[in-house]
Design a protein around this motif. Structure first.
Motif, short mmCIF file in Angstrom:
data_model
loop_
_atom_site.label_atom_id
_atom_site.label_comp_id
_atom_site.label_asym_id
_atom_site.label_seq_id
_atom_site.Cartn_x
_atom_site.Cartn_y
_atom_site.Cartn_z
N HIS A 185 -0.07 35.00 -80.42
CA HIS A 185 -1.15 35.91 -80.08
C HIS A 185 -1.75 35.43 -78.89
O HIS A 185 -2.55 36.14 -78.24
CB HIS A 185 -2.37 35.53 -81.31
CG HIS A 185 -1.89 36.04 -82.64
ND1 HIS A 185 -1.76 37.42 -82.86
CD2 HIS A 185 -1.44 35.23 -83.70
CE1 HIS A 185 -1.27 37.36 -84.17
NE2 HIS A 185 -1.01 36.18 -84.63
N ASN A 186 -1.61 34.27 -78.28
CA ASN A 186 -1.82 33.92 -76.85
C ASN A 186 -0.82 34.64 -75.89
O ASN A 186 -1.44 34.91 -74.87
CB ASN A 186 -1.72 32.14 -76.39
CG ASN A 186 -2.73 31.86 -77.21
OD1 ASN A 186 -3.79 32.17 -77.48
ND2 ASN A 186 -2.58 30.29 -77.41
N LEU A 187 0.48 35.08 -76.37
CA LEU A 187 1.43 35.59 -75.49
C LEU A 187 1.25 37.18 -75.31
O LEU A 187 1.48 38.01 -74.51
CB LEU A 187 2.61 35.19 -75.44
CG LEU A 187 2.83 33.66 -75.37
CD1 LEU A 187 4.28 33.26 -75.83
CD2 LEU A 187 2.91 33.53 -73.80
N MET A 188 0.78 37.73 -76.60
CA MET A 188 1.13 39.12 -76.85
C MET A 188 0.33 39.59 -78.25
O MET A 188 -0.40 38.95 -78.85
CB MET A 188 2.58 39.64 -77.09
CG MET A 188 3.24 38.79 -78.11
SD MET A 188 4.83 38.87 -78.24
CE MET A 188 5.42 37.54 -77.12
N ILE A 189 -0.22 41.03 -78.00
CA ILE A 189 -0.81 41.74 -78.95
C ILE A 189 0.25 42.57 -79.93
O ILE A 189 0.86 43.48 -79.36
CB ILE A 189 -1.80 42.39 -78.18
CG1 ILE A 189 -2.69 41.70 -77.59
CG2 ILE A 189 -2.70 43.13 -79.45
CD1 ILE A 189 -3.52 42.44 -76.58
N THR A 229 2.02 41.79 -65.06
CA THR A 229 2.51 41.77 -63.95
C THR A 229 3.51 43.37 -63.95
O THR A 229 3.25 43.98 -62.81
CB THR A 229 3.30 40.55 -63.25
OG1 THR A 229 2.49 39.59 -63.16
CG2 THR A 229 3.99 40.95 -61.96
N TYR A 230 4.20 43.38 -64.83
CA TYR A 230 4.83 44.63 -65.03
C TYR A 230 4.00 45.60 -65.83
O TYR A 230 4.18 45.58 -67.27
CB TYR A 230 6.28 44.58 -65.44
CG TYR A 230 6.92 43.27 -64.68
CD1 TYR A 230 7.44 43.71 -63.62
CD2 TYR A 230 6.98 42.23 -65.28
CE1 TYR A 230 8.00 42.68 -62.93
CE2 TYR A 230 7.56 41.00 -64.53
CZ TYR A 230 8.08 41.30 -63.11
OH TYR A 230 8.55 40.14 -62.54
N ARG A 231 3.11 46.69 -65.44
CA ARG A 231 2.19 47.26 -66.28
C ARG A 231 2.75 48.04 -67.22
O ARG A 231 3.63 48.75 -67.20
CB ARG A 231 1.36 48.32 -65.36
CG ARG A 231 0.42 48.85 -66.15
CD ARG A 231 -0.82 49.45 -65.30
NE ARG A 231 -1.81 50.09 -65.92
CZ ARG A 231 -2.65 49.43 -66.82
NH1 ARG A 231 -2.76 48.15 -66.75
NH2 ARG A 231 -3.74 49.82 -67.34
N VAL A 254 -1.27 38.78 -63.76
CA VAL A 254 -2.03 39.81 -63.99
C VAL A 254 -2.43 39.68 -65.62
O VAL A 254 -1.47 39.90 -66.24
CB VAL A 254 -1.37 41.23 -63.62
CG1 VAL A 254 -2.32 42.35 -63.86
CG2 VAL A 254 -0.91 41.17 -62.15
N TYR A 255 -3.70 39.45 -65.82
CA TYR A 255 -4.25 39.40 -67.14
C TYR A 255 -5.35 40.67 -67.16
O TYR A 255 -6.09 40.83 -66.02
CB TYR A 255 -4.73 38.21 -67.51
CG TYR A 255 -3.55 37.36 -67.90
CD1 TYR A 255 -3.04 37.36 -68.92
CD2 TYR A 255 -3.14 36.26 -66.58
CE1 TYR A 255 -1.84 36.31 -69.26
CE2 TYR A 255 -2.01 35.53 -66.84
CZ TYR A 255 -1.32 35.48 -67.97
OH TYR A 255 -0.57 34.57 -68.06
N GLU A 269 -8.93 46.97 -71.90
CA GLU A 269 -7.75 47.47 -71.24
C GLU A 269 -6.67 47.21 -72.10
O GLU A 269 -5.77 48.19 -72.45
CB GLU A 269 -7.57 46.73 -69.82
CG GLU A 269 -8.49 47.33 -68.88
CD GLU A 269 -8.14 46.47 -67.59
OE1 GLU A 269 -7.61 47.05 -66.69
OE2 GLU A 269 -8.39 45.27 -67.45
N TYR A 270 -6.56 46.10 -72.69
CA TYR A 270 -5.45 45.75 -73.70
C TYR A 270 -5.64 46.82 -74.96
O TYR A 270 -4.57 47.43 -75.52
CB TYR A 270 -5.49 44.25 -74.16
CG TYR A 270 -5.11 43.23 -73.27
CD1 TYR A 270 -3.71 43.27 -72.53
CD2 TYR A 270 -5.88 42.05 -73.00
CE1 TYR A 270 -3.47 42.32 -71.70
CE2 TYR A 270 -5.63 40.98 -72.16
CZ TYR A 270 -4.23 41.29 -71.41
OH TYR A 270 -3.96 40.45 -70.58
#
Length: 189
Positions: A62-66, A83-85, A167-168, A173-174
């Motif tokens: 959960h810290n790395l991805m959703i 970084t890679y939108r 880039v976070y 936005e997420y």
């Protein structure tokens, strides 16, 4: 006789794991046994599903991805480091190490999930190209990194970096990206 014992041990070790076989053999005996017999090939060791971030759905994950959504045989995620939108990841539901361990039917279902996610990425983010990465060197659970690339964007024309840490985004936005991806995937089903 010796080969049969080694083969039996390898089968038990790979089927049941180090914990269950440690009563009979020391866990580090495996490499010694393989090294002593040139007829046996070295087998990749699998991580323990109880320690796998995809299997345990733990805080590291959960810290790395959703999670975007469950797929037919996998789960789709949005990588938090953007970084890679639009970077996503597709992780197979079962704890397998490599694509070649799946049956043809399982492999086709998994790759169908990967393609659905990349088609949705293309629709939502419009990248020039999507890079696919399936390394699993340190985490033996089948998953594909899907890194969109843009002309004049980071690392265009080269290999994407695993976690640049550059880039976070905001929670809003997420949420928007996950919602857009979810809707795009559902529209493709």
């Amino acid at each position: 006789m010796r080969i049969e014992v080694y083969s039996l041990f390898l089968h038990k070790f790979l089927s049941y794991g180090r914990e269950e076989t440690s009563n009979v053999f020391r866990g580090d005996t495996l490499c010694l046994l393989i090294a002593r017999n040139k007829h046996l090939k070295r087998k990749t060791m699998y991580s323990d599903p109880k320690e796998c971030l995809y299997c345990t759905n733990n805080e590291t994950l959960h810290n790395l991805m959703i999670e975007i959504m469950p797929m037919s045989v996998s789960r789709a995620f949005l990588f938090k480091e953007q970084t890679y939108r639009g970077r996503c990841l597709v992780a197979y539901n079962g704890h397998v190490n490599d694509l070649n361990e799946l049956s043809d039917e399982e492999r086709n279902a998994f790759m169908k999930d990967v393609v659905l996610v990349t088609r949705a990425m293309d629709k939502v983010f419009h990248p020039e190209k999507i890079n696919y990465g399936a390394y699993s060197d340190k985490l033996s659970h089948l998953h594909f990194h899907l890194a969109p690339k843009y002309v004049d964007g980071p690392d265009y024309g080269g290999t994407f970096r695993m976690n640049p840490g550059e880039v976070y985004l905001s929670d809003e936005e997420y949420t928007r990206m996950v919602e857009d991806m979810r809707n795009a995937i559902k529209a493709l089903l």
